[in-house]
Structures are given as structure tokens and as C-alpha cells.
Enzyme design. Sequence first.
Site, short mmCIF file in Angstrom:
data_model
loop_
_atom_site.label_atom_id
_atom_site.label_comp_id
_atom_site.label_asym_id
_atom_site.label_seq_id
_atom_site.Cartn_x
_atom_site.Cartn_y
_atom_site.Cartn_z
N TYR A 57 0.82 -1.21 0.00
CA TYR A 57 0.00 0.00 0.00
C TYR A 57 0.86 1.26 0.00
O TYR A 57 0.35 2.35 -0.30
CB TYR A 57 -0.94 0.03 1.21
CG TYR A 57 -1.86 -1.15 1.34
CD1 TYR A 57 -2.08 -2.05 0.30
CD2 TYR A 57 -2.51 -1.39 2.53
CE1 TYR A 57 -2.92 -3.13 0.43
CE2 TYR A 57 -3.37 -2.47 2.68
CZ TYR A 57 -3.57 -3.34 1.63
OH TYR A 57 -4.40 -4.41 1.78
N LYS A 86 1.26 -7.11 5.87
CA LYS A 86 1.44 -8.23 4.96
C LYS A 86 2.79 -8.17 4.27
O LYS A 86 3.25 -7.09 3.91
CB LYS A 86 0.32 -8.25 3.92
CG LYS A 86 -1.06 -8.32 4.52
CD LYS A 86 -2.11 -8.00 3.46
CE LYS A 86 -3.36 -7.47 4.08
NZ LYS A 86 -3.28 -6.06 4.44
N HIS A 119 0.59 -11.53 1.58
CA HIS A 119 -0.35 -10.68 0.85
C HIS A 119 -1.06 -11.46 -0.25
O HIS A 119 -2.23 -11.22 -0.54
CB HIS A 119 0.36 -9.47 0.26
CG HIS A 119 -0.57 -8.34 -0.01
ND1 HIS A 119 -0.38 -7.09 0.52
CD2 HIS A 119 -1.70 -8.24 -0.73
CE1 HIS A 119 -1.36 -6.28 0.14
NE2 HIS A 119 -2.17 -6.97 -0.64
#
Length: 155
Positions: A57, A86, A119
Amino acid sequence: MAGLSPRQSVKLNDGHSMPVLGFGTHASEDTPKSKAREATAVAIEVGFRHIDSAYFYQNEEEVGAAIREKIADGSVKREDIFYTTKVWGTCFRPELVRPALESSLQKLGLAHVDLFLMHVPFAFKVSSSLSREVPDCVLTTTSLWSPHCCLLGSC
């Protein structure tokens, strides 16, 4: 039937509790990073205690800053927050897992995470970028994580 509350939790097999409703911090690439900090702070103010983020992210600094800010102003204690992050698919090799976690911790400014997930359920080619290359191999989750559990002290 009652709705979910951000503070409802489930007891995990190790005795810790995990809030069942989490606040996800993913945002589109055109969203200013400052919005992740602002949104995370508001989420904590309204009662969320499970914060979900990830290396991919690219906003861990901002999310961590919001958590630290809410700890500093007395809104929450660190033990009130359940933080999930993650490891990205390019870092599944055993020698890359701990550095990935340590990088996240440094960006967050936190001493620990509460949950560290894969992830994606398959590995990508090792890369220094966040590219989404075709996986160089397909591995089962058991073959991926057996070495990591010991590496992270869960043997």
C-alpha cells in the site's frame, strides 16, 4: 440481529484477542498519502482497534504516524490496537521475510505487529520493486511458511 461493533473481538488460540472488524488502509495511487494518516486517525477516534495495512500500500509511515499520534494524545494504548500487515509476494524467500517485517516496523515506528500475513498465496519473482511479475514458481503455503515460522520464532 445486532450489527458488528468495531470493538467486538474473537479470542485467538494463543490467548490474544483480535477485533473482528478492521479498518483497511489501502487507497488508490492518486490518493494523497496524507489521507491515510487522516483516515486512520479518524478510524481510531470512532472506535476501530484493528488496523490493516501492507507494504504494497506504500502508506505505512502515514498509518504508523496516525497510530502513534493517537497513543500520544491518550486516545488509545498500543495494546488496544491490533495491527495487521502483509509481506509482499517478492519477499517470500526465508532470508527476505525478516527484513521485510523489519522494514515495515521501521516505517510504522512500532515495536511489533500483531498479525503478519502473506499478501498473496503465491510467490512473485524476487524484485527490488513492487512489480507484479508472473510468479517464478508456484509453491504451497506449507512449503512457503514452514521455514518462516521457525525464522520468526514459532517453531
